[in-house]
Structure formats: structure tokens, C-alpha cells
Design an enzyme around this catalytic site. Structure first.
Site, PDB file in Angstrom:
ATOM      1  CE  LYS A  78      -2.423  -1.324  10.920  1.00 51.58           C
ATOM      2  NZ  LYS A  78      -2.973  -0.485   9.835  1.00 51.58           N
ATOM      3  CB  THR A  83      -8.874   6.276   5.359  1.00 52.26           C
ATOM      4  OG1 THR A  83      -7.692   6.569   6.093  1.00 52.26           O
ATOM      5  CG2 THR A  83      -8.848   4.837   4.894  1.00 52.26           C
ATOM      6  CG  ASN A 121     -10.952   7.861  10.637  1.00 55.21           C
ATOM      7  OD1 ASN A 121     -10.398   7.423   9.639  1.00 55.21           O
ATOM      8  ND2 ASN A 121     -10.936   9.140  10.945  1.00 55.21           N
ATOM      9  CE  LYS A 147      -3.109   0.030   3.257  1.00 54.72           C
ATOM     10  NZ  LYS A 147      -3.909   0.267   4.495  1.00 54.72           N
ATOM     11  N   GLY A 169      -2.989   5.932  13.627  1.00 53.79           N
ATOM     12  CA  GLY A 169      -4.186   5.264  14.141  1.00 53.79           C
ATOM     13  C   GLY A 169      -4.625   4.093  13.271  1.00 53.79           C
ATOM     14  CG  ASP A 170      -5.907   0.006  11.901  1.00 53.45           C
ATOM     15  OD1 ASP A 170      -5.769   0.231  10.697  1.00 53.45           O
ATOM     16  OD2 ASP A 170      -6.525  -0.994  12.321  1.00 53.45           O
TER      17      ASP A 170
HETATM   18  P1  NDP Z   1     -12.554   2.612  14.048  1.00 59.50           P
HETATM   19  O1  NDP Z   1     -12.107   2.041  15.317  1.00 59.50           O
HETATM   20  O2  NDP Z   1     -12.729   4.087  13.935  1.00 59.50           O
HETATM   21  O3  NDP Z   1     -13.920   1.932  13.591  1.00 59.50           O
HETATM   22  C1  NDP Z   1     -14.001   0.541  13.422  1.00 59.50           C
HETATM   23  C2  NDP Z   1     -15.404   0.176  13.000  1.00 59.50           C
HETATM   24  O4  NDP Z   1     -15.404  -1.175  12.586  1.00 59.50           O
HETATM   25  C3  NDP Z   1     -16.405   0.264  14.130  1.00 59.50           C
HETATM   26  O5  NDP Z   1     -17.665   0.570  13.601  1.00 59.50           O
HETATM   27  C4  NDP Z   1     -16.370  -1.146  14.714  1.00 59.50           C
HETATM   28  O6  NDP Z   1     -17.553  -1.524  15.393  1.00 59.50           O
HETATM   29  C5  NDP Z   1     -16.198  -1.977  13.466  1.00 59.50           C
HETATM   30  N1  NDP Z   1     -15.477  -3.214  13.816  1.00 59.50           N
HETATM   31  C6  NDP Z   1     -14.190  -3.318  14.238  1.00 59.50           C
HETATM   32  N2  NDP Z   1     -13.869  -4.594  14.498  1.00 59.50           N
HETATM   33  C7  NDP Z   1     -14.956  -5.306  14.233  1.00 59.50           C
HETATM   34  C8  NDP Z   1     -15.249  -6.671  14.287  1.00 59.50           C
HETATM   35  N3  NDP Z   1     -14.334  -7.574  14.682  1.00 59.50           N
HETATM   36  N4  NDP Z   1     -16.514  -7.065  13.913  1.00 59.50           N
HETATM   37  C9  NDP Z   1     -17.444  -6.151  13.507  1.00 59.50           C
HETATM   38  N5  NDP Z   1     -17.221  -4.825  13.440  1.00 59.50           N
HETATM   39  C10 NDP Z   1     -15.998  -4.415  13.786  1.00 59.50           C
HETATM   40  O7  NDP Z   1     -11.513   2.092  12.932  1.00 59.50           O
HETATM   41  P2  NDP Z   1     -11.209   2.691  11.493  1.00 59.50           P
HETATM   42  O8  NDP Z   1     -12.436   3.264  10.889  1.00 59.50           O
HETATM   43  O9  NDP Z   1      -9.983   3.524  11.592  1.00 59.50           O
HETATM   44  O10 NDP Z   1     -10.780   1.366  10.710  1.00 59.50           O
HETATM   45  C11 NDP Z   1     -11.709   0.574   9.965  1.00 59.50           C
HETATM   46  C12 NDP Z   1     -10.966  -0.277   8.963  1.00 59.50           C
HETATM   47  O11 NDP Z   1     -10.235   0.565   8.056  1.00 59.50           O
HETATM   48  C13 NDP Z   1      -9.910  -1.224   9.542  1.00 59.50           C
HETATM   49  O12 NDP Z   1      -9.856  -2.386   8.749  1.00 59.50           O
HETATM   50  C14 NDP Z   1      -8.616  -0.445   9.386  1.00 59.50           C
HETATM   51  O13 NDP Z   1      -7.502  -1.301   9.360  1.00 59.50           O
HETATM   52  C15 NDP Z   1      -8.856   0.201   8.036  1.00 59.50           C
HETATM   53  N6  NDP Z   1      -8.066   1.376   7.708  1.00 59.50           N
HETATM   54  C16 NDP Z   1      -8.032   2.446   8.549  1.00 59.50           C
HETATM   55  C17 NDP Z   1      -7.296   3.564   8.195  1.00 59.50           C
HETATM   56  C18 NDP Z   1      -7.288   4.791   9.039  1.00 59.50           C
HETATM   57  O14 NDP Z   1      -6.684   5.766   8.605  1.00 59.50           O
HETATM   58  N7  NDP Z   1      -7.929   4.824  10.193  1.00 59.50           N
HETATM   59  C19 NDP Z   1      -6.492   3.600   6.961  1.00 59.50           C
HETATM   60  C20 NDP Z   1      -6.670   2.447   6.113  1.00 59.50           C
HETATM   61  C21 NDP Z   1      -7.422   1.381   6.495  1.00 59.50           C
HETATM   62  P3  NDP Z   1     -17.480  -1.869  16.977  1.00 59.50           P
HETATM   63  O15 NDP Z   1     -17.294  -0.523  17.626  1.00 59.50           O
HETATM   64  O16 NDP Z   1     -18.758  -2.520  17.303  1.00 59.50           O
HETATM   65  O17 NDP Z   1     -16.290  -2.781  17.164  1.00 59.50           O
HETATM   66  O1  2IT Z   2      -4.147   0.786   7.420  1.00 64.99           O
HETATM   67  C1  2IT Z   2      -3.681   1.930   7.287  1.00 64.99           C
HETATM   68  O2  2IT Z   2      -3.207   2.322   6.217  1.00 64.99           O
HETATM   69  C2  2IT Z   2      -3.744   2.834   8.442  1.00 64.99           C
HETATM   70  N1  2IT Z   2      -4.282   2.460   9.482  1.00 64.99           N
HETATM   71  C3  2IT Z   2      -3.129   4.198   8.354  1.00 64.99           C
HETATM   72  C4  2IT Z   2      -1.648   4.131   8.585  1.00 64.99           C
HETATM   73  C5  2IT Z   2      -0.946   5.457   8.715  1.00 64.99           C
HETATM   74  O3  2IT Z   2       0.248   5.402   9.011  1.00 64.99           O
HETATM   75  O4  2IT Z   2      -1.549   6.513   8.511  1.00 64.99           O
END
Ligand code: NDP
Ligand code: 2IT
Length: 453
Positions: free
Chosen positions: A133, A217, A248, A121, A172-173
Site C-alpha cells: 500500500k 469494489t 468510488n 485480502k 487507487g484508493d
Molecule cells: P474516494 O476518495 O473515492 O471516496 C472516499 C469517501 O470517503 C468520500 O466520500 C470521503 O468524503 C469519505 N472520507 C474519506 N476520508 C474520510 C474521513 N477521514 N472522514 C469522513 N469521511 C471520509 O475513496 P474510495 O471510495 O476509493 O475508498 C473508500 C474506502 O474504500 C476506503 O476505506 C478505501 O481504502 C476502501 N477501498 C477502496 C477500494 C477501491 O478500489 N477504491 C478497494 C477496497 C477498499 P470527503 O470527500 O469529505 O473526505
Molecule cells: O484497498 C484496496 O483493496 C484497494 N484500494 C484496491 C487495490 C488495488 O490494487 O486495486
């Protein structure tokens, strides 16, 4: 059309077996490695330098893996012990870069899958960032701010010695947002006695954070989906879309979809989903999730007649033109993919990392659905993280419009690169092959140039 020598395929199959053997009980890492390696045969056959003994073997072995104890005290004085991880996977292109995930499902295999994805990525962004990570099996749900702060401080008390603006830059993640990055940064600054803004990204806008990083994202994934549709002579306007998750990524996906005239009708969390015929009201969703840290059923309660909460359900059963999985890995399986296809979905673009299972991806591609893999489609977040690092190094901050323009240019370039690479290797329209090979080529070139290390 490039033909593949059978020995290349055999060698990759043998390596996959070895990976499973050497990394037992890490199914997510096996899945991620298999997904990439299965697409590399044509490039290894066409470019003999990449088939050099040891290159792919080095790529699948992290440069460093740190596992540590994280003890902390809750508000009642009880001691808890969690496990912390940082996997520094590949630094051929720049400092290790990738998020931290706090979720009870975190283990070494999960962090390795995420770190492995991150290598390709980050390469696709075209910026100078390696792949890494980290995270913990800490569950922030239901914890007070003070508990989260103490956990973050304990976590950083070990992590600080492994990271740095030129070494490894977390962000974050899942479970790690602006609040957690603040506590982590504070403890790093205290321990090191350095104002080293570039050590973490996703910081607050008033103290070194980049504008548009929170949005990046989700916005980026919508731009990627739009680019895939454009390739087919369509656009997002008027399209019904389903989004999973409500964190997020999901929130800013919904915001951008609405801005571009699409109708995002769902969001979800692990308790179920909301379907809102009028389209999700993003301000209400932000209030419930970001301000109150509540659950999506509260959104449905407050929204009125247009919305209903479906406990335990999956958004993929809701008919839609475009689907944007934005919650977690393996949240969209073959059965879900079949439901999407039955309902006429045209494009699926991964906001989350590896949300679609291999069977689901296969089914969608066989049905002619445009499929954007996470390592391309959700790269906007880490790309703007790299822009945050650039601003920190220059001790400046850019206006939102500049960051947003750069994000749009990067997403367009990633789309073009994946599309052209897929075509070059005989699989036009296959963004999975395109993303894997294009990311691989950039990392492999750097690794070859830098010798056997
Ligand atoms: P958040 O913590 O902000 O939100 C996560 C969301 O996903 C919540 O609604 C949560 O619900 C749900 N969720 C998480 N785990 C589970 C599970 N095991 N089963 C069902 N629902 C689940 O995280 P993000 O929005 O930052 O991340 C979401 C996805 O995007 C992840 O896969 C992350 O790796 C990916 N990502 C994030 C980036 C970023 O910049 N933040 C960048 C690129 C990818 P609940 O509260 O009920 O657990
Ligand atoms: O999965 C991802 O790309 C992230 N959670 C963001 C990583 C970052 O360094 O901004």
C-alpha cells in the site's frame, strides 16, 4: 471444535505487545495486527508447522518501507512539501499489490495497516498478488487539475524506481481515481521509456484499463452482502440499506444495490450525510461527485423533496436492514453499532478498509448480525485489478460481461472459503475468523515453502 493450547495464545499476546513497542505511534497498524493475530490461535494450535518460530513475526514486519519527499508547486508558484509512502509488505504470493491513498490523514501507520490488510485480502482472491500500500498526506481537495498533475508527477519521480509489473503494482484508493492514475502512468512511461501497462491498475479503458474495475469494489461488496443474506435464507430485494461515503466504492455500491432491488437511502462525506426516502439517484450522485467533484449537500439541494442533508450526522442513525460502510477506517463505533442493532440491522458488510472499530464488530457479532470484514467483502476491487494485470500481460481486453462474471465467481468463492473455514475452526458464521485464517493459510504456506527470507 479445535481447542487452543494456552502457550499459543500467550505467544501471540507477547508478539502483539512487541509489535506495539517496535512500532510506536501507529495505532491503526496495531489495531489491524491485533484483529488478525487474535483469531489465529486455533490454526496455530491445529497446524504445528504454522507455529514455526519466526513465521508470524516475519508476517507482521514489512519486507520494505519507502518514505520520500514530494515537493511540488501550486498554481501561484508556491512550493509545498508532502511525504510519500510505499510499504511493500509481503510478496510470497506475487508482486506487491495495493492502492495509493492521497489524504491529509495519511502517515506510515495508516499505510502499514492498509498494507497488512491487503496481504490477507489479496490471498483470499485466490489470484497471484502480494500485499502492499502507499500514498501521501497530500490533500487533493480544492486543488486544480494542473496542481494534481504536478503532484502526481513529483510523486512518481521517486516511486517509479520501486515499482514495476513484476515487482509492485499500485492502484487507487481514497483520493486516487482515474485522473490520478492517468497522471501517474504518464510520468512512469516518460521516465522509463516503456509502455508497461501492468505497472498500475485502474487505468482508463482506452489505454490498458479493465472494464468493470471502477465498479468492482462496490459491486463486489454488494455480492458479498447478498451471499451472507442467502446463507440466512434472505436476499437483498426490498431491503432498506445505508451506505456511508460518496466516492468510488459508495457510488458503485449504491448502483448495484439499486440494480438488485434494494433501497439505498443514504450517502455521506466528511461534512454530513444525505437521507433520500426515494432511494439515492445514482446518476445525480455521479454528476455531483465524479463530474463536478462537489459535496453531498449539493445532491440534496438538487434532488428535491425526498432528500435532506444532515450536517455532521452519521448514517448509522438511519433505520436499515443492511449497512455498507464505504468511507474510511473507524467510521462505525460501538455506539453506531448499537443504533444499527436497535433498528434491526441484519447484515453489515465493509466496503471500506477497517471501518468498524473492534468494539463495534464485537457488538454486531454478539447481536447475531452477519458481519462481512473488509478483507473479504471489499476484495472485488483488487481482484479485478489482478484481472486487469492478466489482460495487460496478454495484451488483450475482455468484454465487461466476462469481467463481471469473473468478479461474481470470485466473490462467491471468497464467501464460501470464509464460511467453510470459520466452520472448520469451530466458529460457524464468524466471517472475521474465516477470512483471517483462510488468508493466513495461503500466505503462510507460500512463506514456508520459500524459506526464511
Ligand atoms: P474516494 O476518495 O473515492 O471516496 C472516499 C469517501 O470517503 C468520500 O466520500 C470521503 O468524503 C469519505 N472520507 C474519506 N476520508 C474520510 C474521513 N477521514 N472522514 C469522513 N469521511 C471520509 O475513496 P474510495 O471510495 O476509493 O475508498 C473508500 C474506502 O474504500 C476506503 O476505506 C478505501 O481504502 C476502501 N477501498 C477502496 C477500494 C477501491 O478500489 N477504491 C478497494 C477496497 C477498499 P470527503 O470527500 O469529505 O473526505
Ligand atoms: O484497498 C484496496 O483493496 C484497494 N484500494 C484496491 C487495490 C488495488 O490494487 O486495486
Amino acid at each position: 471444535m479445535t481447542t487452543t493450547r494456552p502457550d499459543t495464545k500467550t505467544a501471540l499476546a507477547r508478539l502483539l505487545t512487541e509489535i506495539e513497542h517496535r512500532n510506536p505511534a501507529q495505532p491503526e497498524f496495531h489495531q489491524a495486527a491485533r484483529e488478525v493475530l487474535e483469531t489465529l490461535a486455533p490454526v496455530l494450535a491445529a497446524r504445528p508447522e504454522y507455529a514455526e518460530p519466526g513465521l508470524v513475526e516475519r508476517l507482521v514486519e514489512p519486507e520494505r518501507q519507502v518514505v520520500f519527499r514530494v515537493p511540488w508547486q501550486d498554481d501561484r508558484g508556491r512550493v509545498h512539501v508532502n511525504r510519500g509512502f510505499r510499504v511493500e509488505f509481503n510478496s510470497a504470493l506475487g508482486p506487491y499489490k495495493g492502492g495509493l491513498r492521497f489524504h491529509p490523514s495519511v502517515n506510515l501507520g495508516v499505510i502499514k495497516f492498509l498494507g497488512f490488510e491487503q496481504i490477507f485480502k489479496n490471498a483470499l482472491t485466490g489470484l497471484g498478488i502480494g500485499g502492499g500500500k502507499g500514498g501521501s498526506d497530500f490533500d487533493p481537495r480544492g486543488r486544480s487539475d494542473a496542481e494534481v498533475m504536478r503532484f502526481c508527477q513529483s510523486f512518481m519521480t521517486e516511486l517509479y524506481r520501486h515499482i514495476g509489473e513484476h515487482t509492485d503494482v499500485p492502484a487507487g484508493d481514497i483520493g486516487v481515481g482515474g485522473r490520478e492514475i492517468g497522471y501517474l502512468f504518464g510520468q512512469y512511461r516518460r521516465i522509463t521509456n516503456r509502455w508497461e501497462a501492468g505497472v498500475l491498475t485502474g487505468k482508463g479503458a482506452g489505454w490498458g484499463g479493465s472494464l468493470i474495475r471502477p465498479e468492482a469494489t462496490g459491486y463486489g461488496n454488494v455480492l458479498f452482502a447478498a451471499a451472507m443474506l442467502r446463507e440466512r435464507g434472505e436476499d437483498l430485494e426490498g431491503q432498506t440499506t445505508v451506505v456511508s461515503g460518496s466516492g468510488n466504492v459508495a457510488i458503485y455500491t449504491i448502483e448495484k444495490l439499486t440494480a438488485l432491488g434494494a433501497n439505498p437511502v443514504t450517502c455521506s462525506d466528511s461534512s454530513g450525510y444525505v437521507v433520500d426516502e426515494k432511494g439515492i439517484d445514482v446518476d445525480l450522485l455521479k454528476q455531483v461527485k465524479e463530474v463536478e467533484r462537489g459535496r453531498v449537500d449539493t445532491y440534496a439541494e438538487r434532488r428535491g423533496a425526498s432528500a435532506r442533508f444532515v450536517p455532521g450526522g452519521r448514517v448509522w442513525e438511519v433505520p436499515a436492514d443492511v449497512a455498507l460502510p464505504s468511507a474510511t477506517q473507524n467510521e462505525l463505533d460501538a455506539q453506531d453499532a448499537a443504533a444499527l442493532v436497535r433498528n434491526g440491522v441484519k447484515a453489515v458488510s465493509e466496503g471500506a478498509n477497517m471501518p468498524a472499530t473492534p468494539d463495534a464488530v464485537h457488538l454486531l457479532q454478539q447481536a447475531g448480525v452477519a458481519f462481512g470484514p473488509g478483507k473479504a467483502a471489499n476484495a472485488g476491487g483488487v481482484a479485478v485489478s489482478a484481472l486487469e494485470m492478466a489482460q495487460n500481460h496478454a495484451r488483450t481486453s475482455w468484454p465487461a460481461a466476462r469481467v463481471e462474471d469473473e468478479l461474481a465467481a470470485i466473490m462467491t468463492s471468497i464467501h464460501t472459503t470464509c464460511h467453510e473455514t470459520a466452520t472448520r475452526y469451530g466458529n460457524p458464521g464468524d466471517y472475521v475468523t474465516g477470512a483471517n485464517i483462510a488468508g493466513f493459510e495461503r500466505v503462510a504456506d507460500a512463506m514456508l515453502a520459500q524459506g526464511v527470507i
